[in-house]
Every structure is written in C-alpha cells, then in structure tokens.
Design a protein around this motif. Structure first.
Motif, PDB file in Angstrom:
ATOM      1  N   MET A   7      -8.207 -32.476  26.738  1.00  0.00           N
ATOM      2  CA  MET A   7      -6.960 -32.454  27.483  1.00  0.00           C
ATOM      3  C   MET A   7      -6.666 -31.046  27.978  1.00  0.00           C
ATOM      4  SD  MET A   7      -4.581 -34.953  25.203  1.00  0.00           S
ATOM      5  CE  MET A   7      -3.404 -35.133  26.518  1.00  0.00           C
ATOM      6  N   LYS A   8      -6.077 -30.963  29.168  1.00  0.00           N
ATOM      7  CA  LYS A   8      -5.709 -29.672  29.725  1.00  0.00           C
ATOM      8  C   LYS A   8      -4.492 -29.840  30.629  1.00  0.00           C
ATOM      9  CE  LYS A   8      -9.057 -30.088  33.496  1.00  0.00           C
ATOM     10  NZ  LYS A   8     -10.265 -29.496  34.128  1.00  0.00           N
ATOM     11  N   GLU A   9      -3.694 -28.792  30.654  1.00  0.00           N
ATOM     12  CA  GLU A   9      -2.506 -28.786  31.496  1.00  0.00           C
ATOM     13  C   GLU A   9      -2.413 -27.437  32.208  1.00  0.00           C
ATOM     14  OE1 GLU A   9      -1.136 -32.614  30.416  1.00  0.00           O
ATOM     15  OE2 GLU A   9      -0.357 -31.237  31.933  1.00  0.00           O
ATOM     16  N   LYS A  10      -1.977 -27.462  33.454  1.00  0.00           N
ATOM     17  CA  LYS A  10      -1.790 -26.215  34.190  1.00  0.00           C
ATOM     18  C   LYS A  10      -0.547 -25.486  33.700  1.00  0.00           C
ATOM     19  CE  LYS A  10      -4.013 -27.827  38.433  1.00  0.00           C
ATOM     20  NZ  LYS A  10      -3.830 -28.113  39.876  1.00  0.00           N
ATOM     21  N   GLY A  11      -0.683 -24.177  33.619  1.00  0.00           N
ATOM     22  CA  GLY A  11       0.451 -23.335  33.321  1.00  0.00           C
ATOM     23  C   GLY A  11       1.088 -22.818  34.596  1.00  0.00           C
ATOM     24  N   ASP A  12       1.568 -21.595  34.542  1.00  0.00           N
ATOM     25  CA  ASP A  12       2.292 -21.033  35.684  1.00  0.00           C
ATOM     26  C   ASP A  12       1.384 -20.458  36.765  1.00  0.00           C
ATOM     27  OD1 ASP A  12       4.551 -19.822  33.198  1.00  0.00           O
ATOM     28  OD2 ASP A  12       4.785 -21.594  34.472  1.00  0.00           O
ATOM     29  N   ILE A  13       0.176 -20.023  36.386  1.00  0.00           N
ATOM     30  CA  ILE A  13      -0.719 -19.372  37.358  1.00  0.00           C
ATOM     31  C   ILE A  13      -2.148 -19.900  37.210  1.00  0.00           C
ATOM     32  CG2 ILE A  13       0.640 -17.260  37.686  1.00  0.00           C
ATOM     33  CD1 ILE A  13      -1.308 -15.948  35.603  1.00  0.00           C
ATOM     34  N   PRO A  14      -2.399 -21.178  37.468  1.00  0.00           N
ATOM     35  CA  PRO A  14      -3.733 -21.737  37.258  1.00  0.00           C
ATOM     36  C   PRO A  14      -4.740 -21.479  38.391  1.00  0.00           C
ATOM     37  CG  PRO A  14      -2.254 -23.418  38.062  1.00  0.00           C
ATOM     38  CD  PRO A  14      -1.420 -22.170  37.890  1.00  0.00           C
ATOM     39  N   GLU A  15      -4.272 -20.997  39.523  1.00  0.00           N
ATOM     40  CA  GLU A  15      -5.159 -20.886  40.697  1.00  0.00           C
ATOM     41  C   GLU A  15      -6.317 -19.937  40.409  1.00  0.00           C
ATOM     42  OE1 GLU A  15      -1.190 -22.179  41.617  1.00  0.00           O
ATOM     43  OE2 GLU A  15      -1.848 -20.256  40.767  1.00  0.00           O
ATOM     44  N   GLY A  16      -7.516 -20.395  40.707  1.00  0.00           N
ATOM     45  CA  GLY A  16      -8.711 -19.582  40.507  1.00  0.00           C
ATOM     46  C   GLY A  16      -9.340 -19.718  39.136  1.00  0.00           C
ATOM     47  N   TYR A  17      -8.716 -20.539  38.280  1.00  0.00           N
ATOM     48  CA  TYR A  17      -9.194 -20.719  36.899  1.00  0.00           C
ATOM     49  C   TYR A  17      -9.397 -22.201  36.601  1.00  0.00           C
ATOM     50  CZ  TYR A  17      -7.097 -16.058  36.386  1.00  0.00           C
ATOM     51  OH  TYR A  17      -6.750 -14.748  36.538  1.00  0.00           O
ATOM     52  N   SER A  18     -10.250 -22.471  35.633  1.00  0.00           N
ATOM     53  CA  SER A  18     -10.330 -23.787  35.027  1.00  0.00           C
ATOM     54  C   SER A  18     -10.565 -23.589  33.541  1.00  0.00           C
ATOM     55  CB  SER A  18     -11.447 -24.642  35.653  1.00  0.00           C
ATOM     56  OG  SER A  18     -12.706 -24.030  35.423  1.00  0.00           O
ATOM     57  N   VAL A  19     -10.491 -24.675  32.777  1.00  0.00           N
ATOM     58  CA  VAL A  19     -10.677 -24.580  31.328  1.00  0.00           C
ATOM     59  C   VAL A  19     -11.526 -25.746  30.846  1.00  0.00           C
ATOM     60  CG1 VAL A  19      -8.569 -23.296  30.794  1.00  0.00           C
ATOM     61  CG2 VAL A  19      -8.498 -25.800  30.933  1.00  0.00           C
ATOM     62  N   SER A  20     -12.011 -25.582  29.631  1.00  0.00           N
ATOM     63  CA  SER A  20     -12.793 -26.625  28.983  1.00  0.00           C
ATOM     64  C   SER A  20     -12.456 -26.654  27.510  1.00  0.00           C
ATOM     65  CB  SER A  20     -14.292 -26.351  29.164  1.00  0.00           C
ATOM     66  OG  SER A  20     -15.065 -27.245  28.428  1.00  0.00           O
ATOM     67  N   ARG A  21     -12.246 -27.862  26.991  1.00  0.00           N
ATOM     68  CA  ARG A  21     -12.020 -28.017  25.554  1.00  0.00           C
ATOM     69  C   ARG A  21     -12.803 -29.234  25.090  1.00  0.00           C
ATOM     70  NH1 ARG A  21      -6.531 -28.104  22.111  1.00  0.00           N
ATOM     71  NH2 ARG A  21      -7.465 -27.502  20.107  1.00  0.00           N
ATOM     72  N   GLU A  22     -14.043 -28.979  24.730  1.00  0.00           N
ATOM     73  CA  GLU A  22     -14.945 -30.033  24.254  1.00  0.00           C
ATOM     74  C   GLU A  22     -14.830 -30.239  22.743  1.00  0.00           C
ATOM     75  OE1 GLU A  22     -16.810 -32.017  26.213  1.00  0.00           O
ATOM     76  OE2 GLU A  22     -15.749 -31.043  27.875  1.00  0.00           O
ATOM     77  N   LYS A  23     -14.441 -29.189  22.030  1.00  0.00           N
ATOM     78  CA  LYS A  23     -14.245 -29.275  20.585  1.00  0.00           C
ATOM     79  C   LYS A  23     -12.864 -28.731  20.251  1.00  0.00           C
ATOM     80  CE  LYS A  23     -19.079 -28.885  19.206  1.00  0.00           C
ATOM     81  NZ  LYS A  23     -20.058 -28.172  18.344  1.00  0.00           N
ATOM     82  N   LYS A  24     -12.283 -29.214  19.176  1.00  0.00           N
ATOM     83  CA  LYS A  24     -10.907 -28.865  18.835  1.00  0.00           C
ATOM     84  C   LYS A  24     -10.747 -27.365  18.639  1.00  0.00           C
ATOM     85  CE  LYS A  24      -7.156 -30.509  15.901  1.00  0.00           C
ATOM     86  NZ  LYS A  24      -6.803 -31.411  14.771  1.00  0.00           N
ATOM     87  N   GLU A  25     -11.736 -26.719  18.067  1.00  0.00           N
ATOM     88  CA  GLU A  25     -11.576 -25.313  17.718  1.00  0.00           C
ATOM     89  C   GLU A  25     -11.870 -24.355  18.869  1.00  0.00           C
ATOM     90  OE1 GLU A  25     -13.839 -27.364  16.530  1.00  0.00           O
ATOM     91  OE2 GLU A  25     -15.842 -26.432  16.489  1.00  0.00           O
ATOM     92  N   ARG A  26     -12.394 -24.841  19.970  1.00  0.00           N
ATOM     93  CA  ARG A  26     -12.870 -23.958  21.037  1.00  0.00           C
ATOM     94  C   ARG A  26     -12.193 -24.271  22.366  1.00  0.00           C
ATOM     95  NH1 ARG A  26     -17.496 -20.850  21.394  1.00  0.00           N
ATOM     96  NH2 ARG A  26     -18.164 -21.730  19.383  1.00  0.00           N
ATOM     97  N   PHE A  27     -11.726 -23.209  23.029  1.00  0.00           N
ATOM     98  CA  PHE A  27     -11.047 -23.361  24.320  1.00  0.00           C
ATOM     99  C   PHE A  27     -11.587 -22.288  25.247  1.00  0.00           C
ATOM    100  CE2 PHE A  27      -8.221 -25.099  27.146  1.00  0.00           C
ATOM    101  CZ  PHE A  27      -7.035 -24.420  27.398  1.00  0.00           C
ATOM    102  N   SER A  28     -12.236 -22.707  26.315  1.00  0.00           N
ATOM    103  CA  SER A  28     -12.892 -21.775  27.221  1.00  0.00           C
ATOM    104  C   SER A  28     -12.118 -21.644  28.533  1.00  0.00           C
ATOM    105  CB  SER A  28     -14.316 -22.262  27.533  1.00  0.00           C
ATOM    106  OG  SER A  28     -15.061 -22.412  26.343  1.00  0.00           O
ATOM    107  N   LEU A  29     -12.016 -20.431  28.997  1.00  0.00           N
ATOM    108  CA  LEU A  29     -11.419 -20.151  30.313  1.00  0.00           C
ATOM    109  C   LEU A  29     -12.552 -19.822  31.278  1.00  0.00           C
ATOM    110  CD1 LEU A  29      -8.756 -19.668  31.948  1.00  0.00           C
ATOM    111  CD2 LEU A  29      -9.021 -17.252  31.341  1.00  0.00           C
ATOM    112  N   ILE A  30     -12.533 -20.443  32.449  1.00  0.00           N
ATOM    113  CA  ILE A  30     -13.609 -20.280  33.416  1.00  0.00           C
ATOM    114  C   ILE A  30     -13.058 -19.728  34.728  1.00  0.00           C
ATOM    115  CG2 ILE A  30     -15.471 -21.460  34.652  1.00  0.00           C
ATOM    116  CD1 ILE A  30     -15.055 -23.699  32.380  1.00  0.00           C
ATOM    117  N   LEU A  31     -13.654 -18.649  35.182  1.00  0.00           N
ATOM    118  CA  LEU A  31     -13.366 -18.134  36.514  1.00  0.00           C
ATOM    119  C   LEU A  31     -14.515 -18.604  37.400  1.00  0.00           C
ATOM    120  CD1 LEU A  31     -11.928 -16.217  34.393  1.00  0.00           C
ATOM    121  CD2 LEU A  31     -12.050 -14.464  36.175  1.00  0.00           C
ATOM    122  N   GLU A  32     -14.235 -19.563  38.266  1.00  0.00           N
ATOM    123  CA  GLU A  32     -15.300 -20.213  39.021  1.00  0.00           C
ATOM    124  C   GLU A  32     -16.030 -19.233  39.940  1.00  0.00           C
ATOM    125  OE1 GLU A  32     -16.382 -23.191  38.608  1.00  0.00           O
ATOM    126  OE2 GLU A  32     -14.828 -24.039  37.322  1.00  0.00           O
TER     127      GLU A  32
END
Lengths: 113, 116
Positions: free
Chosen positions: A54-79
């Motif tokens: 699950m993922k939700e946009k915050g206040d400034i999501p433009e240019g970013y994406s995220v991935s959460r495949e496992k509960k303990e890990r949250f990745s930020l991606i600059l495409e």
C-alpha cells in the motif's frame, strides 16, 4: 528501542539516473514514511504506506515513487533524478494505534550532479 | 489542512539562561503535537509529545512544553540551556484521529545557538 535504518548516509548520483533510497525498520511497524528536508522549508511528506503493497501520496510526490514489498522495508525511488531533488531524505515508521510517535532514521543526504 | 508556524528562524541564548521556542498550529480539532530535535548530520529525535490529558508535558533532556488550546500553541521550554542543546528544533502536528498515520506536518524549524 525502535531502529530505523537508512542504507546510505551520503549518496551522489547523476542527472537522469534511477535512484533507490532504502529504509528498514525492526519493530514490525505498520506505517512507514518518506520526508525530504530542505533548509528553511522544514520536512515535507513525499509518500507514506499503511501496510505492505500500500502507498499514499503525501504533499510533494512529483518525481518520486515508492515500493513496499515487505513490512519492514520501504524504498523511495527517483525515476529520473534531477538537480532539484538534491536534499536530505528522512524515513520514519509508526505503530498503528496506541498513541505512539514516529521514529526517524538518520537520513540520507543525496546530491544530484 | 493543518499548518505549523515556528516564528523564530534563529535564536541565540547564553549558556545557563532559560529558553522558550514558539510553535503555533492551525487545525480544527485537537491535534497530536510533537517536538523533535536534530543535531547536525543526524536524524530527528523525539523530545516530547502531547496526545491528551495534562497540558504540561515533560520530555527528555530537561525540556517541557505546554499545550494552550485557546492560543493554538505548543511552546517548548527549558529552564537552563547547555552548550549541547545547540541544534535544530522542529514542532510537528498530526490529526488526533489518525495519530500520525497520515504523516506529520512540520514547522520550518528553529535553529538554536548557544553562546558561552
């Protein structure tokens, strides 16, 4: 104590590269967050996640994406990194319910050349 | 949407003197309120939090804060500062219903300088 670990303290990348920032927490928290911090602007929320996949946009999501495949890990991606994404990035985690505060990692200082 | 104002960008205090850092928020209901501190090159450390109950909250390192609903304020205080208190201080707010699960809204920070 809650431990939120960001994989890199300092990172230098080039314009146009795909950049991954990794964050791991060790307390089985449901919620995780990515903020960016810039002088004079404080911290601003980029993306957050209530649970795995699950993922939700915050206040400034433009240019970013995220991935959460496992509960303990949250990745930020600059495409496709750009110079205006040079900043300090902070990850946080939070347990659902129970009146708890967010716990922060030490941050990743990212420079895009 | 909620907002947080920290009116003072920089504050200089002599070591041993008292300190008050101001924080005002804008939110319809009673929010959750936080003060975090950030030393150079570090992440954020929680100083104290207010969720409900007693409006005077004690935190770590000798800090306290008072929630004043009528003034929409949550000012941070310390009776006697130490050189190690030099840092950036952030006030943050979260909707009381969600407890921060939708993220925090931060003020822009106050940079505290301690004079010997």
């Amino acid at each position: 104590d809650v431990k939120v670990t960001q994989s890199s303290r300092y990172l230098v990348k080039r314009t146009g590269e795909k950049v991954f920032l990794e964050c791991v927490q060790d307390m089985d928290h449901e919620n995780m967050f990515w903020y960016r911090q810039d002088p004079g602007l404080g911290l601003r929320l980029i993306y957050f996640s209530y649970d795995v996949k699950m993922k939700e946009k915050g206040d400034i999501p433009e240019g970013y994406s995220v991935s959460r495949e496992k509960k303990e890990r949250f990745s930020l991606i600059l495409e496709s990194a750009s110079t205006n994404q040079t900043s300090m990035y902070l990850c946080a985690s939070l347990r659902t319910g129970g009146n708890q505060p967010q716990h922060f990692g030490d941050g990743t200082r990212l420079s895009i050349l | 949407a909620q907002s947080v104002t920290q009116p003072d960008i920089h504050i200089t205090v002599s070591e041993g003197a008292s300190l008050e850092l101001r924080c005002n928020y804008s939110y319809g209901a009673t929010p959750y309120l936080f003060w975090y501190v950030q030393s150079p090159g570090q992440g954020l450390q929680l100083l104290l939090k207010y969720f409900s109950g007693d409006t005077l909250v004690q935190g770590i390192k000798g800090f306290e804060a008072e929630f004043k609903r009528s003034q929409s304020s949550f000012n941070l205080r310390k009776p006697s500062v130490h050189w190690s208190d030099a840092a950036e201080y952030f006030c943050a707010v979260a909707p009381g219903s969600g407890g921060g699960a939708d993220g925090l809204t931060f003020g822009k920070g106050t940079h505290l300088i301690i004079q010997p």
